[in-house]
Scaffold this motif. Structure first.
Motif: not given
Length: 215
Positions: A20-24, A87-94
């Motif tokens: 459930k990571r923001i992949r971008g 997705f900018g600074e959110w990428e790879n964040r849970l």
């Protein structure tokens, strides 16, 4: 000219889906389950008459495309316009971290995602515009044929909304699981017609990640 048929395919599962990571545009490869999903997809579509496969350049999509391409006898063609949303600074964040740190922005994502703005990211309207342009160019290139397009959920949904003229809010009106596919047709007279979406019968013996609220 004849009708063009496009099998619209979301890539198989990667660890970003499972975790459930923001992949971008983070370049996750397929995980073991994703490879199994891609093989099941390829077996399902082997006899569909697909003569060309186009793909996002990101590994999870391109690996899915290559497995399908082996089954149908077509080397995937990479098209940058089908790359996933940046997705900018959110990428790879849970997702859980984003929910906690940016609760208002996360609420916008889950209710009005077309309005969401994240530093360094594309908007869904940016993605809709570039993906639809690439789709139109691809249909013109392969006019009258049956092709497969392998990409990402956060690109496919705005692209389909653009192709079908769906007004905002459009993002949460469509759903596509990992390694699921849909069927889109095009004729010069009628334009685009969505004939099916989120077909998953080939995945009935495999796990499908529940990542509905993630990119």
């Amino acid at each position: 000219m004849g009708e063009t048929t496009v099998y619209i395919i979301r890539h198989g599962e990667c660890d970003g889906n499972r975790d459930k990571r923001i992949r971008g545009c983070v370049d996750f490869p397929l995980n073991e389950n994703g490879v199994k999903q891609a093989r099941a997809l390829a077996a399902r579509l082997k006899g569909a008459g697909i003569s060309a496969v186009v793909s996002s350049p990101l590994a999870r999509a391109l690996e899915t495309a290559r497995i399908l391409g082996e089954a149908v006898g077509a080397e995937p063609v990479v098209k940058e316009g089908f790359r996933n949303i940046c997705f900018g600074e959110w990428e790879n964040r849970l997702q859980s971290d984003i929910m906690r740190e940016f609760p208002e922005a996360w609420r916008t994502w889950t209710t009005r995602p077309e309005e969401l703005r994240v530093a360094g990211a594309e908007s869904l309207f940016d993605v809709r515009e570039r993906s639809l342009r690439e789709l139109e160019n691809t249909v013109a290139e392969y006019e009258g044929r049956t092709i497969a397009l392998v990409s990402h959920r956060a690109l496919i949904k705005p692209m389909l909304a653009g192709a079908l003229g769906v007004a905002p809010p459009f993002f949460w009106r469509l759903h596509l699981d990992n390694a699921a596919y849909g069927v889109l047709s095009h004729t010069p007279a009628r334009g685009f017609t969505l004939r099916a979406l989120n077909i998953t019968e080939h995945l009935k013996n495999l796990k499908i990640a529940d990542d509905f609220d993630s990119m």
